[in-house]
Design an enzyme around this catalytic site. Structure first.
Site, mmCIF file in Angstrom:
data_model
loop_
_atom_site.group_PDB
_atom_site.id
_atom_site.type_symbol
_atom_site.label_atom_id
_atom_site.label_comp_id
_atom_site.label_asym_id
_atom_site.label_seq_id
_atom_site.Cartn_x
_atom_site.Cartn_y
_atom_site.Cartn_z
ATOM 1 N N GLU A 9 41.524 39.398 45.102
ATOM 2 C CA GLU A 9 40.686 40.174 46.014
ATOM 3 C C GLU A 9 39.774 41.148 45.275
ATOM 4 O OE1 GLU A 9 40.370 39.811 49.234
ATOM 5 O OE2 GLU A 9 41.960 38.331 49.526
ATOM 6 N N GLU A 12 34.192 45.969 48.492
ATOM 7 C CA GLU A 12 33.609 44.646 48.653
ATOM 8 C C GLU A 12 32.147 44.650 48.194
ATOM 9 O OE1 GLU A 12 33.660 41.332 52.246
ATOM 10 O OE2 GLU A 12 33.643 43.477 52.716
#
Length: 289
Positions: free
Chosen positions: A122, A144
Site C-alpha cells: 500500500e 495516496e
C-alpha cells in the site's frame, strides 16, 4: 506426629499466624482476611500484563533492528516514510494486544509478515530495478499519490480511504477522523492505529485479516463456492478484492503484495502457508457505502 495444618487466623481470633504469613493472611488495620484483596490485586495485575503482553509479544519478533532492516529505504530521497517510526508502531500495537500475539510462534510470525506485506504494498515506492529490489521499498508513502476520494483519500500504512472508513476508525479509536482526516498523515501513532484497526476488525461479510491469518476464521459454504479460503490471498480480497481478485490470474498489484509477503516471511523465518493468490476468488460485495 505431625500436627494437621490450620489456616492462620487474623488478630482478634483465637490464634495468630506466623509472622511470615501474617501480611498475606490478614489486613492488620481491619483484622479482615486480605485474601479477597489479594485476589482483586491479582486480577488487576493480570489485566495489566495482558495489556502490556501485546506490545512485548510483538517486539520479541519485530525488534527495532528488524523493523529498520525491513523498511530500510523508507526515509530515502523521494520517500516520506521516515514518518513511520518503530516507537509509533509499538505504541499503536499496544492498543491491540491480540495483534502478533495470537497462536503459536509460527502463527504470530506469519501474521506480522502478512501485515507488513500488505501495508508495504500500500505504501511502496519500489520499482523493478530499485536498490535492494522492489520489495525493499515498503513504507515509502504516507499519502495516496492519486487522491481518489478527497478529503478521505488514502493515508497511513493501510491507506485508509473513503469517509465511511474514516468514520468507523475514528469511532473505534475515539478520534475525530471525519472532521480531521489529515491527522492520519500527521501523527504516526494514529496512522498505525488506523491500519491496525482495519486489520483487526471484521466488516460486513468480510472477516478480519487477523482472524483469517491466525486460523480463527473458517469459510462457510458460500465462501467455499466463491473460492475464498484461508490464506494470504484472502487478505488481499478483504483489502482490495474488487480491483485485484477474481481475474483468473494474479494482477501486477497482487503479485507485488505477494512479493513483499515472501520477503518478510524470509526475514522472520516462517513458512508462507497456502492460498497466496486471490485470482480465483470472487470479490466481496462493496460495503459501507
Amino acid at each position: 506426629m505431625a500436627r494437621p495444618y490450620k489456616s492462620p487466623r487474623c488478630p482478634g481470633g483465637s490464634g495468630t499466624p506466623p509472622a511470615s504469613l501474617r501480611i498475606l493472611a490478614c489486613d492488620r488495620s481491619s483484622g479482615e482476611p486480605a485474601m479477597r484483596k489479594l485476589q482483586v490485586l491479582a486480577v488487576l495485575a493480570l489485566a495489566l500484563l495482558a495489556a502490556a503482553g501485546g506490545a512485548s509479544g510483538q517486539q520479541s519478533i519485530i525488534t527495532r533492528q528488524v523493523f529498520e532492516s525491513m523498511l530500510s529505504h523508507r526515509g530515502d530521497s523521494g520517500c516520506q516514510g521516515a514518518f513511520y517510526t518503530y516507537d509509533a508502531f509499538t505504541k499503536a500495537a499496544a492498543r491491540f494486544p491480540a495483534f502478533g500475539t495470537t497462536g503459536d510462534d509460527r502463527t504470530r510470525r506469519r501474521e506480522l509478515a502478512a501485515f507488513f506485506g500488505q501495508t508495504s504494498h500500500e505504501t511502496t515506492g519500489g520499482w523493478p530495478t530499485a536498490p535492494g529490489g522492489p520489495f525493499a521499498w515498503g513504507y515509502c508513502r504516507v499519502e495516496e499519490q492519486k487522491q481518489t476520494d478527497p478529503p478521505y483519500y488514502g493515508r497511513g500504512p493501510i491507506q485508509l480511504t473513503h469517509k465511511y472508513n474514516y468514520e468507523q476508525a475514528g469511532r473505534a479509536l475515539k478520534r475525530d477522523l471525519v472532521g480531521n482526516p489529515g491527522l492520519v498523515s500527521r501523527n504516526p501513532v494514529v496512522a498505525f492505529e488506523t491500519a491496525l484497526w482495519f486489520w483487526m476488525t471484521p466488516q460486513g461479510a468480510k472477516p478480519s485479516c487477523h482472524d483469517v491469518i491466525t486460523g480463527r476464521w473458517a469459510p462457510g459454504a458460500g465462501d467455499r463456492r466463491a473460492g475464498r479460503l484461508p490464506g494470504y490471498g484472502l487478505l488481499t480480497n478483504i483489502i482490495n478484492g474488487g480491483l485485484e481478485c477474481g481475474k483468473g490470474q494474479p494482477t501486477a498489484e497482487e503479485n507485488d503484495r505477494v512479493g513483499f509477503y515472501r520477503r518478510y516471511c524470509q526475514v522472520l523465518r516462517v513458512a508462507e502457508g497456502a492460498n497466496l493468490s486471490c485470482a480465483n476468488q470472487t470479490p466481496y460485495a462493496p460495503a459501507g457505502r
